[in-house]
Design an enzyme around this catalytic site. Structure first.
Site, mmCIF file in Angstrom:
data_model
loop_
_atom_site.group_PDB
_atom_site.id
_atom_site.type_symbol
_atom_site.label_atom_id
_atom_site.label_comp_id
_atom_site.label_asym_id
_atom_site.label_seq_id
_atom_site.Cartn_x
_atom_site.Cartn_y
_atom_site.Cartn_z
ATOM 1 N N LEU A 245 0.423 8.114 -3.522
ATOM 2 C CA LEU A 245 1.376 7.980 -4.616
ATOM 3 C C LEU A 245 0.718 8.107 -5.987
ATOM 4 O O LEU A 245 1.296 8.674 -6.917
ATOM 5 C CB LEU A 245 2.099 6.638 -4.521
ATOM 6 C CG LEU A 245 3.178 6.520 -3.443
ATOM 7 C CD1 LEU A 245 3.622 5.076 -3.296
ATOM 8 C CD2 LEU A 245 4.373 7.413 -3.767
ATOM 9 N N ASP B 90 -12.707 -0.263 -10.311
ATOM 10 C CA ASP B 90 -12.456 -1.047 -9.114
ATOM 11 C C ASP B 90 -11.668 -2.272 -9.552
ATOM 12 O O ASP B 90 -12.193 -3.144 -10.250
ATOM 13 C CB ASP B 90 -13.776 -1.462 -8.453
ATOM 14 C CG ASP B 90 -13.591 -2.290 -7.197
ATOM 15 O OD1 ASP B 90 -12.470 -2.772 -6.939
ATOM 16 O OD2 ASP B 90 -14.580 -2.481 -6.463
ATOM 17 N N ASN C 11 -1.152 0.913 -9.570
ATOM 18 C CA ASN C 11 -0.800 1.491 -8.273
ATOM 19 C C ASN C 11 -1.714 1.043 -7.139
ATOM 20 O O ASN C 11 -1.276 1.001 -5.982
ATOM 21 C CB ASN C 11 -0.835 3.025 -8.389
ATOM 22 C CG ASN C 11 -0.746 3.708 -7.046
ATOM 23 O OD1 ASN C 11 0.296 3.717 -6.407
ATOM 24 N ND2 ASN C 11 -1.865 4.293 -6.603
ATOM 25 N N TYR D 38 1.098 -8.850 2.711
ATOM 26 C CA TYR D 38 1.573 -7.792 1.821
ATOM 27 C C TYR D 38 2.866 -8.176 1.094
ATOM 28 O O TYR D 38 2.936 -8.079 -0.142
ATOM 29 C CB TYR D 38 1.744 -6.490 2.610
ATOM 30 C CG TYR D 38 2.121 -5.306 1.761
ATOM 31 C CD1 TYR D 38 1.194 -4.685 0.935
ATOM 32 C CD2 TYR D 38 3.422 -4.795 1.797
ATOM 33 C CE1 TYR D 38 1.535 -3.594 0.157
ATOM 34 C CE2 TYR D 38 3.773 -3.697 1.024
ATOM 35 C CZ TYR D 38 2.830 -3.102 0.207
ATOM 36 O OH TYR D 38 3.174 -2.018 -0.571
ATOM 37 N N LYS E 66 3.289 -8.751 -3.054
ATOM 38 C CA LYS E 66 4.193 -7.970 -3.892
ATOM 39 C C LYS E 66 5.249 -8.850 -4.547
ATOM 40 O O LYS E 66 5.709 -8.556 -5.660
ATOM 41 C CB LYS E 66 4.822 -6.840 -3.071
ATOM 42 C CG LYS E 66 3.829 -5.769 -2.642
ATOM 43 C CD LYS E 66 3.117 -5.134 -3.831
ATOM 44 C CE LYS E 66 2.216 -3.979 -3.428
ATOM 45 N NZ LYS E 66 1.570 -3.331 -4.598
ATOM 46 N N THR F 152 1.688 7.190 3.483
ATOM 47 C CA THR F 152 0.398 7.188 2.796
ATOM 48 C C THR F 152 -0.641 6.527 3.689
ATOM 49 O O THR F 152 -0.318 5.935 4.724
ATOM 50 C CB THR F 152 0.472 6.407 1.463
ATOM 51 O OG1 THR F 152 0.709 5.020 1.747
ATOM 52 C CG2 THR F 152 1.574 6.947 0.557
#
Length: 235
Positions: free
Chosen positions: A13, A53, A79, A160, A164, A193
């Site tokens: 992405l 990084d 991103n 995850y 988020k 991805t």
């Protein structure tokens, strides 16, 4: 000329977003932790490379100095991100998640954007039209994850979605603290991805659409929101 930095931009992405914004006339920095992969991507796209990084304070600070020396920044796309999967590409579920795994995911997905925002905020505040796009996920929506029978409800992972959801809160708090910024969280959709072992059901071109749209907001655009390609999402 609008200058944009995209973290984790040598593939997926991030790469597609860079390609689209370059075509729209932006000067784009690819923030990459791997120098060789970043160099190849930058050459392919006609972008600029900055070593970055997001898990390393010194690396982020050095990247900010490099971008400042070149003239400043208008748009930041946070991103870079990781998921928690096993060697056979299975999502690590609630029974197997550990504190250390959570820490690793949060270090990239939550602490990373905060590190980058902290370092680049002085540059953004000098811009006439500063924009921040934080890449979130539909899995960050407590409303959606709580709805039985939906794909988000069926997702078994802990690290995850929790990371988020934290990104969404970071977005809201920064938007309140810095009203001059247009800062929003976006859900690209389930995109194929490396993050998910290319199991996603849509292309990077489709996933990048909302990122590109929100990266080009003007001063009158929304801020402190959570969006996918169709509009606002429920928290």
């Amino acid at each position: 000329m609008t200058t944009t930095l995209i973290t984790g931009a040598n593939k997926g992405l991030g790469y597609e977003t860079a390609r689209r914004l370059l075509a729209a006339g932006h000067t784009v920095y690819l923030g990459c932790r791997d120098a060789e992969r970043g160099r190849r991507a930058a050459e392919e796209l006609g972008a600029r490379l900055v070593l970055l990084d997001v898990t390393d304070d010194a690396s982020v600070a050095a990247a900010a100095r490099a971008v400042e020396a070149d003239g400043g920044l208008d748009v930041l796309v946070n991103n870079a991100g990781i998921e928690a999967r096993t060697g056979d590409n299975a999502v690590v579920g609630a029974a197997d998640v550990t504190g250390e795994l959570m820490r690793r995911v949060f270090d990239t997905n939550v602490f990373g954007p905060v590190r980058v925002l902290h370092a680049f905020l002085p540059l953004l505040l000098r811009s006439a039209s500063p924009v921040v796009v934080n890449i979130s996920s539909g899995l960050a929506s407590l409303t959606r994850v709580s709805e039985p029978g939906t794909p988000t409800h069926a997702y078994p992972g802990v690290a995850y979605p929790a990371s988020k959801a934290a990104v969404n809160m970071v977005t809201v708090q920064y938007a309140k603290a810095f009203p001059a910024l247009r800062i929003n969280a976006v859900e690209p959709g389930y995109t194929a991805t490396d993050l998910n072992g290319n199991t996603g059901v849509q292309s990077v071109a489709e996933g990048a659409e909302i990122i590109v749209r929100m990266a080009q907001l003007g001063p009158d655009g929304p801020t402190g929101g959570y969006f996918d390609i169709h509009g606002r999402l429920p928290w």
